[in-house]
Design an enzyme around this catalytic site. Structure first.
Site, PDB file in Angstrom:
ATOM      1  N   GLU A  44     -11.495   5.897   4.885  1.00  0.00           N
ATOM      2  CA  GLU A  44     -10.725   6.434   6.129  1.00  0.00           C
ATOM      3  C   GLU A  44     -11.890   6.752   7.411  1.00  0.00           C
ATOM      4  O   GLU A  44     -11.527   6.717   8.504  1.00  0.00           O
ATOM      5  CB  GLU A  44     -10.377   7.767   5.591  1.00  0.00           C
ATOM      6  CG  GLU A  44      -8.970   7.738   4.952  1.00  0.00           C
ATOM      7  CD  GLU A  44      -7.526   7.330   5.584  1.00  0.00           C
ATOM      8  OE1 GLU A  44      -7.661   7.002   6.786  1.00  0.00           O
ATOM      9  OE2 GLU A  44      -6.621   7.065   4.871  1.00  0.00           O
ATOM     10  N   TYR A  46       0.805  -1.075  -0.179  1.00  0.00           N
ATOM     11  CA  TYR A  46      -0.181  -0.042   0.137  1.00  0.00           C
ATOM     12  C   TYR A  46       0.827   1.180   0.016  1.00  0.00           C
ATOM     13  O   TYR A  46       0.736   2.203  -0.864  1.00  0.00           O
ATOM     14  CB  TYR A  46      -0.784  -0.062   1.183  1.00  0.00           C
ATOM     15  CG  TYR A  46      -1.580   1.201   1.613  1.00  0.00           C
ATOM     16  CD1 TYR A  46      -2.625   1.670   0.481  1.00  0.00           C
ATOM     17  CD2 TYR A  46      -1.631   1.955   2.378  1.00  0.00           C
ATOM     18  CE1 TYR A  46      -3.540   2.847   0.730  1.00  0.00           C
ATOM     19  CE2 TYR A  46      -1.976   3.237   2.760  1.00  0.00           C
ATOM     20  CZ  TYR A  46      -3.130   3.456   1.664  1.00  0.00           C
ATOM     21  OH  TYR A  46      -3.904   4.879   1.957  1.00  0.00           O
ATOM     22  N   TRP A  83      -5.384   1.214  10.265  1.00  0.00           N
ATOM     23  CA  TRP A  83      -5.611   1.209   8.970  1.00  0.00           C
ATOM     24  C   TRP A  83      -5.475  -0.029   8.436  1.00  0.00           C
ATOM     25  O   TRP A  83      -6.061  -0.547   7.513  1.00  0.00           O
ATOM     26  CB  TRP A  83      -4.692   2.163   8.259  1.00  0.00           C
ATOM     27  CG  TRP A  83      -4.749   2.165   6.734  1.00  0.00           C
ATOM     28  CD1 TRP A  83      -3.951   1.715   5.708  1.00  0.00           C
ATOM     29  CD2 TRP A  83      -5.983   2.794   5.912  1.00  0.00           C
ATOM     30  NE1 TRP A  83      -4.276   2.062   4.486  1.00  0.00           N
ATOM     31  CE2 TRP A  83      -5.636   2.503   4.582  1.00  0.00           C
ATOM     32  CE3 TRP A  83      -7.089   3.205   6.576  1.00  0.00           C
ATOM     33  CZ2 TRP A  83      -6.760   2.731   3.667  1.00  0.00           C
ATOM     34  CZ3 TRP A  83      -8.130   3.477   5.566  1.00  0.00           C
ATOM     35  CH2 TRP A  83      -7.760   3.294   4.239  1.00  0.00           C
TER      36      TRP A  83
END
Length: 189
Positions: free
Chosen positions: A43, A21, A51
């Site tokens: 988000e 990522y 995350w």
């Protein structure tokens, strides 16, 4: 590439998914309206969590939310909310699911008025990437506070200054790669 070029932001070192990522996506200026919206919604789901949890569930989120097609998500109703609440592949938070449907409706209303979500997102920096010094880390900024306030005014939910700042980093409005990170210089300005 030599080994020297593989220094990356510390947060991306521990997990292969986080590394990928970081190396391929995080901080790259994103101008696709649908993708900007998808990342803002993800988000919001991340709020209060790590995350990596969202990254591991991203494909299930995409499946559950019709590929994050705002036109489709905007039409979701009670049955869709219940379907998503029963989906173990995603983060099952009713308020966040409802906020995503509402966010899709706002996205569509903007488009109907001829306002591009991408233009809106980038309007706060006149289309330019804000480059940090690469030293130290912040959770929000005066810019994220301004964007958050405008998003809330428009009706978006889960768009506080900290969430907005993380989104700005992810979609490349801010280049917050660490000073020694090989991606810092590679990310197009």
């Amino acid at each position: 590439m030599d080994n020297h070029a593989h220094h990356r932001c510390g947060w991306a070192e521990g997990d292969p998914l986080m590394r990928a990522y970081h190396d391929e996506e995080w901080g790259v200026p994103q101008h696709d309206a649908r993708m900007l919206w998808e990342m803002l919604m993800l988000e919001g789901f991340q709020a209060g969590l790590a995350w990596i949890i969202v990254l591991r569930k991203r494909e299930a989120f995409r499946a559950g939310f019709a590929g994050f097609d705002p036109q489709k998500v905007a039409r979701f109703g009670a049955a869709d909310i219940e379907r998503l609440m029963a989906d173990p592949g995603i983060i099952r938070a009713r308020a966040k699911i409802e906020a995503t449907i509402g966010g899709a409706q706002i996205f569509c209303e903007m488009a109907e008025r001829g306002e591009s979500f991408a233009d809106f997102c980038w309007s706060f920096t006149d289309g330019k990437v804000v480059k940090s010094d690469g030293h130290g880390f912040i959770a929000s900024s005066p810019l994220s506070e301004r964007i958050s306030k405008e998003m809330k005014r428009r009706g978006f939910k889960f768009v506080g200054p900290t969430i907005v700042y993380a989104w700005m980093q992810a979609i490349g409005i801010v280049n917050d790669h660490a000073a020694g990170c090989f991606r810092r210089a590679q990310v197009a300005l």
